[in-house]
Design a protein around this motif. Structure first.
Motif, PDB file in Angstrom:
ATOM      1  N   VAL A   1       0.831  -1.198   0.000  1.00 21.42           N
ATOM      2  CA  VAL A   1       0.000   0.000   0.000  1.00 21.42           C
ATOM      3  C   VAL A   1       0.868   1.250   0.000  1.00 21.42           C
ATOM      4  O   VAL A   1       0.597   2.224  -0.723  1.00 21.42           O
ATOM      5  N   GLY A   2       1.930   1.240   0.797  1.00 22.10           N
ATOM      6  CA  GLY A   2       2.853   2.373   0.825  1.00 22.10           C
ATOM      7  C   GLY A   2       3.530   2.596  -0.515  1.00 22.10           C
ATOM      8  O   GLY A   2       3.707   3.745  -0.951  1.00 22.10           O
ATOM      9  N   ALA A   3       3.908   1.497  -1.179  1.00 18.21           N
ATOM     10  CA  ALA A   3       4.556   1.611  -2.484  1.00 18.21           C
ATOM     11  C   ALA A   3       3.609   2.184  -3.531  1.00 18.21           C
ATOM     12  O   ALA A   3       4.014   2.990  -4.380  1.00 18.21           O
TER      13      ALA A   3
ATOM     14  N   LEU B   1       4.234   5.597  -5.717  1.00 12.50           N
ATOM     15  CA  LEU B   1       4.140   5.626  -7.174  1.00 12.50           C
ATOM     16  C   LEU B   1       3.111   6.653  -7.646  1.00 12.50           C
ATOM     17  O   LEU B   1       3.320   7.329  -8.669  1.00 12.50           O
ATOM     18  N   ALA B   2       2.014   6.783  -6.906  1.00 14.42           N
ATOM     19  CA  ALA B   2       0.988   7.768  -7.273  1.00 14.42           C
ATOM     20  C   ALA B   2       1.543   9.183  -7.158  1.00 14.42           C
ATOM     21  O   ALA B   2       1.315  10.029  -8.032  1.00 14.42           O
TER      22      ALA B   2
ATOM     23  N   ALA C   1       3.922   9.689 -10.076  1.00 13.43           N
ATOM     24  CA  ALA C   1       3.224   9.787 -11.354  1.00 13.43           C
ATOM     25  C   ALA C   1       2.601  11.162 -11.547  1.00 13.43           C
ATOM     26  O   ALA C   1       2.701  11.768 -12.625  1.00 13.43           O
ATOM     27  N   VAL C   2       1.961  11.674 -10.507  1.00 13.31           N
ATOM     28  CA  VAL C   2       1.310  12.982 -10.610  1.00 13.31           C
ATOM     29  C   VAL C   2       2.343  14.070 -10.848  1.00 13.31           C
ATOM     30  O   VAL C   2       2.141  14.983 -11.664  1.00 13.31           O
ATOM     31  N   SER C   3       3.472  13.998 -10.140  1.00 13.39           N
ATOM     32  CA  SER C   3       4.515  15.006 -10.320  1.00 13.39           C
ATOM     33  C   SER C   3       5.099  14.957 -11.725  1.00 13.39           C
ATOM     34  O   SER C   3       5.377  15.999 -12.337  1.00 13.39           O
ATOM     35  N   LEU C   4       5.289  13.753 -12.261  1.00  9.88           N
ATOM     36  CA  LEU C   4       5.867  13.620 -13.590  1.00  9.88           C
ATOM     37  C   LEU C   4       4.879  14.026 -14.686  1.00  9.88           C
ATOM     38  O   LEU C   4       5.269  14.632 -15.689  1.00  9.88           O
ATOM     39  N   LEU C   5       3.613  13.700 -14.501  1.00 12.82           N
ATOM     40  CA  LEU C   5       2.611  14.016 -15.519  1.00 12.82           C
ATOM     41  C   LEU C   5       2.187  15.478 -15.501  1.00 12.82           C
ATOM     42  O   LEU C   5       1.548  15.948 -16.445  1.00 12.82           O
ATOM     43  N   SER C   6       2.528  16.187 -14.447  1.00 11.96           N
ATOM     44  CA  SER C   6       2.134  17.596 -14.359  1.00 11.96           C
ATOM     45  C   SER C   6       2.937  18.486 -15.290  1.00 11.96           C
ATOM     46  O   SER C   6       2.579  19.635 -15.530  1.00 11.96           O
TER      47      SER C   6
ATOM     48  N   SER D   1       6.993  15.632  -1.468  1.00 10.39           N
ATOM     49  CA  SER D   1       5.877  14.693  -1.296  1.00 10.39           C
ATOM     50  C   SER D   1       6.375  13.345  -0.787  1.00 10.39           C
ATOM     51  O   SER D   1       5.781  12.748   0.120  1.00 10.39           O
ATOM     52  N   LEU D   2       7.475  12.865  -1.350  1.00 11.50           N
ATOM     53  CA  LEU D   2       8.027  11.583  -0.907  1.00 11.50           C
ATOM     54  C   LEU D   2       8.585  11.679   0.509  1.00 11.50           C
ATOM     55  O   LEU D   2       8.453  10.739   1.305  1.00 11.50           O
TER      56      LEU D   2
END
Length: 249
Positions: A89-91, A95-96, A99-104, A117-118
């Motif tokens: 669940v933590g992983a 990843l979420a 993903a959001v940071s990269l797709l932004s 965030s991490l």
């Protein structure tokens, strides 16, 4: 005859005693899980407020904070309902966030948002260790609070070398006094089980937050506790102690 009667009475009393003890053990075994959801709920509420206060000085967007709150709440809920899936669940949460940071496509602040965030997920996610401790968590919080207060006043009175450039007001003298006072508080609370977490984890948790606040030019994480900053300012030492608890088991 008297011997036979005596043996019979002894057998009956023995069976009654055993029967009387058995329901008590069953009741305590059934009652103990009742506190677990309450503890998880408390950890979730504390984490939600802490994420909000963490996001302000780190300049995370409102969307980043909402996603971080969800990612932190994931392991806490996982510990309650699926403890064997905790790390998975933590992983997924990590990843979420990535993903959001990269797709932004935020070329200016994307890396900063991802790293903060991490950091928030790893640091605040440690609150997952709060619920399983039960009443020991209260003793742990009281002990690190005592250590904080003693370290502050002892450092002011005794002076001496600075503990770290990350927090110029902290002194080695105060830290060592606090490291002694915290475990002493555990003794008074009859909870002598995690002295290392208090002596080492408490000051470490306090130092981890210092560069974040200094980088943002903020002294406190929040303002809702008059004279004491925010909730995160009060639990940063507890988070450090919980990290040691999680590592040592």
């Amino acid at each position: 005859m008297d011997t036979v009667v005596g043996m019979a009475l002894g057998s009956m009393l023995s069976q009654r005693a055993v029967t009387g003890r058995t329901p008590t053990r069953r009741m305590s075994a059934r009652a103990s899980p009742v506190w677990r959801p309450a503890g998880d709920f408390l950890a979730g509420v504390v984490a939600r407020v802490a994420v909000r206060e963490f996001g302000a000085p780190t300049r995370l967007t409102r969307g980043d904070r909402a996603l971080l709150a969800t990612a932190v709440a994931g392991p806490i809920g996982g510990a309650a309902w699926a403890p064997d899936q905790l790390w998975r669940v933590g992983a997924v949460g990590a990843l979420a966030l990535a993903a959001v940071s990269l797709l932004s496509t935020d070329t200016e602040q994307g890396l900063h948002r991802l790293s903060m965030s991490l950091l928030g997920l790893v640091w605040l996610g440690t609150l997952v260790a709060l619920a399983p401790l039960g009443t020991v968590a209260l003793a742990l919080f009281a002990a690190v609070s005592v250590a904080d207060v003693v370290a502050f006043f002892a450092g002011q009175q005794l002076g001496g070398p600075r503990l770290s450039a990350l927090s110029p007001t902290k002194r080695w003298s105060g830290t060592l006094c606090g490291a002694a006072a915290g475990p002493a508080a555990l003794v008074l609370l009859s909870a002598w089980s995690r002295p290392t977490a208090v002596a080492v984890g408490g000051p470490t948790g306090d130092l981890v937050k210092s560069p974040v606040k200094r980088g943002a030019g903020a002294r406190d994480s929040g303002r809702w506790l008059a004279g004491s900053g925010g909730l995160l300012d009060r639990i940063e030492s507890l988070i450090g102690a919980l990290t040691i608890v999680a590592v040592l088991g």
